[in-house]
Every structure is written in structure tokens, then in C-alpha cells.
Design a protein around this motif. Sequence first.
Motif, PDB file in Angstrom:
ATOM      1  N   ALA A   1       6.156  -4.857   5.281  1.00  9.51           N
ATOM      2  CA  ALA A   1       6.461  -5.294   3.913  1.00  9.51           C
ATOM      3  C   ALA A   1       5.188  -5.371   3.080  1.00  9.51           C
ATOM      4  O   ALA A   1       5.171  -4.965   1.910  1.00  9.51           O
ATOM      5  CB  ALA A   1       7.160  -6.650   3.942  1.00  9.51           C
ATOM      6  N   ARG A   2       4.102  -5.885   3.663  1.00  4.92           N
ATOM      7  CA  ARG A   2       2.823  -5.938   2.955  1.00  4.92           C
ATOM      8  C   ARG A   2       2.336  -4.540   2.601  1.00  4.92           C
ATOM      9  O   ARG A   2       1.882  -4.289   1.477  1.00  4.92           O
ATOM     10  CB  ARG A   2       1.780  -6.632   3.839  1.00  4.92           C
ATOM     11  N   LEU A   3       2.433  -3.617   3.551  1.00 10.57           N
ATOM     12  CA  LEU A   3       2.003  -2.241   3.291  1.00 10.57           C
ATOM     13  C   LEU A   3       2.854  -1.592   2.207  1.00 10.57           C
ATOM     14  O   LEU A   3       2.339  -0.868   1.340  1.00 10.57           O
ATOM     15  CB  LEU A   3       2.066  -1.414   4.569  1.00 10.57           C
ATOM     16  N   LEU A   4       4.155  -1.842   2.242  1.00 15.95           N
ATOM     17  CA  LEU A   4       5.052  -1.273   1.235  1.00 15.95           C
ATOM     18  C   LEU A   4       4.750  -1.830  -0.154  1.00 15.95           C
ATOM     19  O   LEU A   4       4.712  -1.080  -1.137  1.00 15.95           O
ATOM     20  CB  LEU A   4       6.504  -1.553   1.619  1.00 15.95           C
ATOM     21  N   ARG A   5       4.485  -3.140  -0.242  1.00 15.75           N
ATOM     22  CA  ARG A   5       4.130  -3.729  -1.541  1.00 15.75           C
ATOM     23  C   ARG A   5       2.819  -3.163  -2.066  1.00 15.75           C
ATOM     24  O   ARG A   5       2.689  -2.858  -3.253  1.00 15.75           O
ATOM     25  CB  ARG A   5       4.034  -5.248  -1.420  1.00 15.75           C
ATOM     26  N   ALA A   6       1.836  -3.007  -1.166  1.00 18.05           N
ATOM     27  CA  ALA A   6       0.543  -2.448  -1.586  1.00 18.05           C
ATOM     28  C   ALA A   6       0.718  -1.003  -2.045  1.00 18.05           C
ATOM     29  O   ALA A   6       0.121  -0.583  -3.054  1.00 18.05           O
ATOM     30  CB  ALA A   6      -0.445  -2.528  -0.434  1.00 18.05           C
ATOM     31  N   TRP A   7       1.537  -0.242  -1.347  1.00 17.71           N
ATOM     32  CA  TRP A   7       1.794   1.138  -1.724  1.00 17.71           C
ATOM     33  C   TRP A   7       2.494   1.196  -3.083  1.00 17.71           C
ATOM     34  O   TRP A   7       2.170   2.014  -3.929  1.00 17.71           O
ATOM     35  CB  TRP A   7       2.646   1.810  -0.650  1.00 17.71           C
ATOM     36  N   TRP A   8       3.457   0.287  -3.308  1.00 14.29           N
ATOM     37  CA  TRP A   8       4.211   0.271  -4.551  1.00 14.29           C
ATOM     38  C   TRP A   8       3.314  -0.101  -5.722  1.00 14.29           C
ATOM     39  O   TRP A   8       3.422   0.469  -6.809  1.00 14.29           O
ATOM     40  CB  TRP A   8       5.392  -0.704  -4.422  1.00 14.29           C
ATOM     41  N   ARG A   9       2.395  -1.064  -5.510  1.00 10.67           N
ATOM     42  CA  ARG A   9       1.472  -1.454  -6.568  1.00 10.67           C
ATOM     43  C   ARG A   9       0.526  -0.295  -6.890  1.00 10.67           C
ATOM     44  O   ARG A   9       0.124  -0.110  -8.054  1.00 10.67           O
ATOM     45  CB  ARG A   9       0.661  -2.671  -6.150  1.00 10.67           C
ATOM     46  N   GLY A  10       0.120   0.457  -5.888  1.00 12.75           N
ATOM     47  CA  GLY A  10      -0.795   1.590  -6.106  1.00 12.75           C
ATOM     48  C   GLY A  10      -0.165   2.715  -6.881  1.00 12.75           C
ATOM     49  O   GLY A  10      -0.854   3.482  -7.548  1.00 12.75           O
ATOM     50  N   ARG A  11       1.155   2.852  -6.807  1.00 16.19           N
ATOM     51  CA  ARG A  11       1.848   3.942  -7.525  1.00 16.19           C
ATOM     52  C   ARG A  11       1.977   3.645  -8.999  1.00 16.19           C
ATOM     53  O   ARG A  11       2.169   4.554  -9.793  1.00 16.19           O
ATOM     54  CB  ARG A  11       3.231   4.153  -6.925  1.00 16.19           C
ATOM     55  N   ARG A  12       1.932   2.389  -9.390  1.00 13.09           N
ATOM     56  CA  ARG A  12       2.120   2.039 -10.812  1.00 13.09           C
ATOM     57  C   ARG A  12       0.952   2.393 -11.650  1.00 13.09           C
ATOM     58  O   ARG A  12      -0.087   2.596 -11.562  1.00 13.09           O
ATOM     59  CB  ARG A  12       2.387   0.540 -10.947  1.00 13.09           C
TER      60      ARG A  12
END
Length: 91
Positions: free
Chosen positions: A80-91
Amino acid sequence: MGDEHAHLWSQQEMTIIALLLYRTVADHVLPWAMAFATRMLARSLNMPEPLLHSTGDYVVAQVIAFEHGVGRSLCPFRLARLLRAWWRGRR
């Protein structure tokens, strides 16, 4: 006040009796039940009990090795942490 004190005393007495009962079960019945279950499992697998114990130790070691290796990377909180970090990086 007297009724309340008597009520608390009876509750405490019942708790002590329950603890004694649980301890008796844990001390005497549980080891017997575990030995019986082990013996029945060994008979159903047609193997000696010592071999069953050593095989169980081997399986536990393999599971622990898996959990510390691959299992750690599959931790849902870490994912979940990795997914949130990935999602923030895409914005």
C-alpha cells in the motif's frame, strides 16, 4: 454497601474457580490431546512419530524462510505504501 461487597466477592470467587479450571485443562488435558493428535496423524500418514516431529520442524523452517524472504515483500502495508508513492509520483 454490604450487598455490593458480597456481589464483588462472589464474582472474584467465580473468577478464581474459572482460572483454576482453565489451568487444570491447560496442564493436563491439552498435552494429552496434543500427543493423541500427533499419534493419530503419524498413524494416518503411516510414519513414525519422531519422523513426523522432524518433518514438522523442517516445514516450520521453510515457512519462516519464505516469510522472511518473499513474504516480507508481499506485506499488504508495504505494498500500500509503494502504491501510494507510485500514485503521488504520477501526478
